[in-house]
Design an enzyme around this catalytic site. Structure first.
Site, PDB file in Angstrom:
ATOM      1  CG  ASP A 193      -5.625   8.773   6.732  1.00 29.51           C
ATOM      2  OD1 ASP A 193      -5.556   9.413   7.618  1.00 29.51           O
ATOM      3  OD2 ASP A 193      -6.678   8.736   6.076  1.00 29.51           O
ATOM      4  CD  GLU A 239      -3.151   0.625   0.301  1.00 24.23           C
ATOM      5  OE1 GLU A 239      -2.673   1.324  -0.492  1.00 24.23           O
ATOM      6  OE2 GLU A 239      -3.839   0.374   0.328  1.00 24.23           O
ATOM      7  CG  ASP A 240      -0.670   5.166  -1.640  1.00 26.56           C
ATOM      8  OD1 ASP A 240      -1.706   3.891  -0.856  1.00 26.56           O
ATOM      9  OD2 ASP A 240      -1.507   5.355  -2.066  1.00 26.56           O
TER      10      ASP A 240
HETATM   11  P1  5GP Z   1      -7.687   4.810   4.674  1.00 26.45           P
HETATM   12  O1  5GP Z   1      -8.324   5.780   5.406  1.00 26.45           O
HETATM   13  O2  5GP Z   1      -8.779   3.817   4.419  1.00 26.45           O
HETATM   14  O3  5GP Z   1      -6.210   4.456   5.520  1.00 26.45           O
HETATM   15  O4  5GP Z   1      -7.319   5.353   3.906  1.00 26.45           O
HETATM   16  C1  5GP Z   1      -8.276   5.519   2.311  1.00 26.45           C
HETATM   17  C2  5GP Z   1      -7.179   6.219   1.695  1.00 26.45           C
HETATM   18  O5  5GP Z   1      -7.068   6.980   1.456  1.00 26.45           O
HETATM   19  C3  5GP Z   1      -5.659   6.339   0.931  1.00 26.45           C
HETATM   20  O6  5GP Z   1      -5.797   4.788  -0.086  1.00 26.45           O
HETATM   21  C4  5GP Z   1      -5.572   6.680  -0.140  1.00 26.45           C
HETATM   22  O7  5GP Z   1      -5.880   6.950  -1.057  1.00 26.45           O
HETATM   23  C5  5GP Z   1      -6.093   8.207   0.642  1.00 26.45           C
HETATM   24  N1  5GP Z   1      -5.496   8.900   1.483  1.00 26.45           N
HETATM   25  C6  5GP Z   1      -5.343   8.961   2.864  1.00 26.45           C
HETATM   26  N2  5GP Z   1      -4.224  10.185   3.357  1.00 26.45           N
HETATM   27  C7  5GP Z   1      -4.222  10.664   2.232  1.00 26.45           C
HETATM   28  C8  5GP Z   1      -2.625  10.926   2.276  1.00 26.45           C
HETATM   29  O8  5GP Z   1      -2.230  12.810   3.054  1.00 26.45           O
HETATM   30  N3  5GP Z   1      -2.486  11.722   0.955  1.00 26.45           N
HETATM   31  C9  5GP Z   1      -3.144  10.958   0.103  1.00 26.45           C
HETATM   32  N4  5GP Z   1      -2.816  11.341  -1.511  1.00 26.45           N
HETATM   33  N5  5GP Z   1      -3.717   9.653  -0.416  1.00 26.45           N
HETATM   34  C10 5GP Z   1      -5.052   9.835   1.036  1.00 26.45           C
HETATM   35 MG    MG Z   2      -4.443   3.562  -2.281  1.00 28.81          MG
END
Ligand code: 5GP
Ligand code: MG
Length: 183
Positions: free
Chosen positions: A107, A103-104
């Protein structure tokens, strides 16, 4: 590498240099070379964001793993169900495999939590998670990644795969949204 960039209406400042990112990814590759080499792992990279992380990491592995690229399509479910995710592109048989999800960013952890649950349904032997960036303070799901590039603060990041409105993914560094409160 510019220290500041503008993407549409937002200003970002350099937060992690390309050099630091690559060094950290190479260190993760080193650990994987020791820990996963004999496990015939199947890497599952989650598009779009993980493409550069996956490329840099996989090029530094000294064994020959299988690699699959998947995508999460989210759409609005009917009435009460809210956001629904669908995992697309997973054609491999995961039974008895050691899966490593790439994963990149993690969050809230909701996405990776969904992914882990979905992968589990295919009965792999094990599931590990590697993430380039980890917003530990933003977690709402109990997620504990096995390989972490950087623990990052709860601010919006772009670059090295991460986008703002689909732009900025090709930036070599990771940039964070400029905080104008202290400017
Ligand atoms: P989750 O909240 O489910 O862990 O993350 C959901 C998605 O939110 C990530 O896969 C990513 O696409 C996006 N995301 C969360 N934080 C960031 C951030 O700081 N920058 C970017 N570009 N995308 C984010
Ligand atoms: Mg992502």
């Amino acid at each position: 590498m510019s220290r500041e960039i503008q993407i549409k209406d937002k200003e970002f400042e350099l937060f992690i240099t390309e050099e630091k990112i690559r060094e950290r990814i190479h260190r993760i590759a080193g650990r994987m070379n020791r820990e996963l080499k004999d496990k015939n792992p199947l890497f599952i990279a989650v598009l779009n964001g993980s493409f550069l992380f996956a490329a840099e990491l996989l090029r530094h592995l000294n064994f020959l793993p299988e690699i699959s690229f998947v995508k999460l399509s989210s759409y609005r479910g009917t009435s009460s169900t809210g956001e629904v995710n669908d995992l697309i592109g997973l054609n491999e048989d995961l039974r008895a495999r050691n899966v490593v999800i790439l994963e990149d960013i993690i969050d809230t952890g909701i996405t990776i939590d969904f992914l882990i649950k979905d992968v589990k349904r295919h009965n792999p032997s094990s599931i590990k998670v590697a993430t380039l960036t980890f917003k530990k303070q933003a977690l709402v799901k109990p997620v504990d990644p096995d390989y972490i590039g950087f623990e990052v603060p709860n601010t919006f990041l772009v670059g090295f795969g991460l986008d703002y409105d689909q732009l900025g993914r090709n930036l070599n560094g990771i940039y964070k949204l400029k905080d104008h409160r202290n400017a």
